[in-house]
Motif scaffolding. Structure first.
Motif, PDB file in Angstrom:
ATOM      1  N   CYS A 180       0.932  -1.172  -0.099  1.00  0.00           N
ATOM      2  CA  CYS A 180       0.114   0.100   0.253  1.00  0.00           C
ATOM      3  C   CYS A 180       0.981   1.315  -0.048  1.00  0.00           C
ATOM      4  N   CYS A 218       2.609   2.650   2.751  1.00  0.00           N
ATOM      5  CA  CYS A 218       2.702   3.110   4.000  1.00  0.00           C
ATOM      6  C   CYS A 218       4.006   2.395   4.635  1.00  0.00           C
ATOM      7  N   CYS A 241       3.283  -0.433   7.123  1.00  0.00           N
ATOM      8  CA  CYS A 241       3.301  -1.817   6.647  1.00  0.00           C
ATOM      9  C   CYS A 241       4.611  -2.483   5.843  1.00  0.00           C
ATOM     10  N   CYS A 254      -2.353  -5.214  -0.131  1.00  0.00           N
ATOM     11  CA  CYS A 254      -1.240  -5.149   0.930  1.00  0.00           C
ATOM     12  C   CYS A 254      -1.442  -6.148   1.733  1.00  0.00           C
ATOM     13  N   ALA A 296      -0.037  -6.752   4.590  1.00  0.00           N
ATOM     14  CA  ALA A 296       0.023  -6.293   5.913  1.00  0.00           C
ATOM     15  C   ALA A 296      -1.244  -5.486   6.500  1.00  0.00           C
ATOM     16  N   CYS A 297      -1.755  -4.732   5.613  1.00  0.00           N
ATOM     17  CA  CYS A 297      -3.006  -4.168   6.066  1.00  0.00           C
ATOM     18  C   CYS A 297      -4.197  -4.506   5.223  1.00  0.00           C
TER      19      CYS A 297
HETATM   20 ZN    ZN Z   1      -0.455  -1.876   4.140  1.00  0.00          ZN
END
Ligand code: ZN
Ligand code: 5CA
Length: 488
Positions: free
Chosen positions: A439, A441, A444, A471, A473-474
């Motif tokens: 994403c 960020c 992440c 993403c 991570a999120c």
């Molecule tokens: Zn993310």
């Protein structure tokens, strides 16, 4: 220096056996030694000595680098090695990035210096105070200088010849000055193109990516990096291009009078290549027999080996000498090996040294006015006419450089795997580079690096790599992908 005489202290090629390339770490350490690239026995950690043969490769690699730099509007120069602490400590991010790595000179003889002097880890803080004196008006811009120097970094990670040194002996650093941010961005793009050209001439394929913010150059705006994938699947950063914005201009007060007569801060870039370029070409092309050198940088491109029998020695030697002279006339780096080594021992020796072509001439070849030609990367015997041998060899060397690149590029592409989950990434980076949506960020990004215990190289510099996804991570939609790998 005669090759087959045992040099003082040199490991004789016959004694030390090169491990298989599949054991890359041991192979690399061994080839540096028995390939006579660098002597690692110098009594200071992270400092190594060039053997003349290795220096011959370096000379040609940096000849290519200088040629490309000089023919793209850069001028070469030379700045001092020692940087006064007062200048070095001016740019906060730069200091933070280098304070653990810089070597200090504190005495002149027994007299303590009133200002400590840094051994340049890179030369921004040596050059930019001078750029302040040199740059006055937009007519002075763009200013595009580079130097090839030794730099010093007190690397705390595992030092390694050519890969991670404490004295970087072959640090080519360019430092350019421009009127606008956009001009500097265009220079960054040009520099990425120049580096790509350099590595194409070394037949080394590269991955180009924009480093994540947490991994950009200390004091810079953003960093574009060139990485290659080493045989063990880990990546090696072999060039970096940094957009410095006006950060250093503000720190060193480098201003110019614009066309409207107003004073403006300049925008800058800097970009560097080191002897990792040589680590890359040795590692990517080498094989179980030793070095495989791109013809552009091989100290010996062709070795001529006479196949001698008592009654035909004179005729064969004459033919071999004729071939050597005609190749030399064509500007080819050729040697004759008429030593009393057995043919098999000669093949072993010259294959280890990475000479590109072997030409064998014996009495039967003479009857057919031909010679046997064996290319180092292919190993097959070709029968070629002695007529026009220089043109044949020149064409074969060109073809070899192209074939080495094509083969390495295909191999590198096969080591890059698109992934959807972090578990897949963790698996795939054992043998190469993984790509995954991100994403963008930092939180992440940190999480992805932590979970995979690897590094985000960055987002591909080419738009071709756009792949939509989530993403990991999120879970948010991700418009970009990142390269993830274990790095040197
Ligand atoms: Zn993310
Ligand atoms: N310890 C080291 N040994 C060998 N090569 C290194 C070492 N540290 C960095 N390099 C190489 O030098 C290149 C430039 O270094 S750098 O820190 O990224 N960039 C600079 O120093 C900028 N001033 C551009 S010249 C890196 O891309 C990497 O390929």
């Amino acid at each position: 220096m005669a090759e087959n005489k045992k040099e003082s202290g040199k490991t004789d090629a016959k004694e030390a056996v090169l491990p298989p390339k599949s054991d890359f770490s041991e192979w690399f350490n061994s080839i540096i030694d028995i390939g006579q690239i660098m002597d690692v026995r110098y009594p200071v950690k992270g400092l190594y000595v060039w053997y003349p043969f290795g220096f011959g490769i370096r000379k040609r690699v940096y000849g290519i680098i200088r040629d490309i730099m000089d023919n793209s509007g850069h001028e070469e120069t030379l700045f001092p090695l020692l940087i006064p602490e007062t200048e070095f400590m001016k740019e906060a991010d730069h200091i933070k990035g280098f304070e653990d790595e810089v070597f200090w000179v504190t005495h002149g003889g027994v007299t303590p210096l009133d200002v400590r002097l840094a051994l340049r880890p890179t030369s921004e803080t040596a050059i930019y105070p001078m750029y302040k004196l040199w740059v006055r008006s937009h007519a002075d811009l763009p200013l595009k200088l580079y130097q090839v120097v030794n730099t010093f970094r007190h690397e705390t990670k595992h030092t390694r010849p050519l890969i991670r040194l404490r004295e970087i002996t072959s640090f080519k650093e360019a430092h350019t000055v421009h009127a606008t941010w956009e001009d500097a961005k265009n220079q960054v793009d040009e520099a990425v193109g120049l580096y790509t050209d350099i590595y194409r001439k070394l037949s080394v394929p590269v991955l180009i990516s924009k480093r994540p913010d947490w991994d950009k150059f200390p004091g810079g705006d953003y960093t574009i990096a060139l990485d290659t994938i080493m045989p063990d699947g880990k990546t090696l950063q072999i060039g970096t291009v940094h957009h410095l914005g006006t950060n250093f201009a503000k720190t060193y007060d480098i201003m110019y009078e614009n066309a409207e007569g107003e004073q403006e801060y300049v925008n800058q870039t800097c970009y560097g290549i080191s002897e990792r370029s040589i680590a890359a070409l040795i590692s990517v092309h080498g094989d179980d027999k030793g070095l495989v050198l791109p013809p552009a940088v091989a100290p010996t491109q062709v070795v001529v080996i006479p196949v001698l029998f008592k009654d035909t020695t004179e005729a064969v030697m004459k033919a071999c000498n004729d071939v050597v002279s005609s190749l030399k006339e064509a500007g080819i780096r050729v040697e004759m090996d008429a030593s009393d080594l057995r043919p098999g021992a000669k093949y072993y020796k010259w294959e280890l040294k990475g000479s590109c072509l072997r030409i064998e001439i014996g009495p039967r070849d003479l009857e057919k006015n031909s010679a046997v030609l064996v290319r180092r990367d292919k190993g097959e015997k070709q029968f070629v006419s002695l007529d026009g041998i220089a043109e044949t060899v020149t064409a074969e060397l060109k073809q070899m450089g192209d074939d080495l690149y094509a083969k390495a590029d295909e191999k590198m592409k096969s080591m890059i795997t698109p992934c959807e989950t972090l578990d897949e990434v963790t698996e795939k980076i054992k043998g190469g580079v993984a790509t995954i949506p991100w994403c963008g960020c930092e939180e992440c990004g940190m999480k992805i690096e932590e979970e995979t215990n690897a590094s985000i190289l960055g987002t591909p510099n080419m738009d071709t790599e756009i792949r939509k996804g989530k993403c990991p991570a999120c879970g948010k939609d991700a418009e970009q992908i990142v390269y993830i790998a274990k790095m040197y």
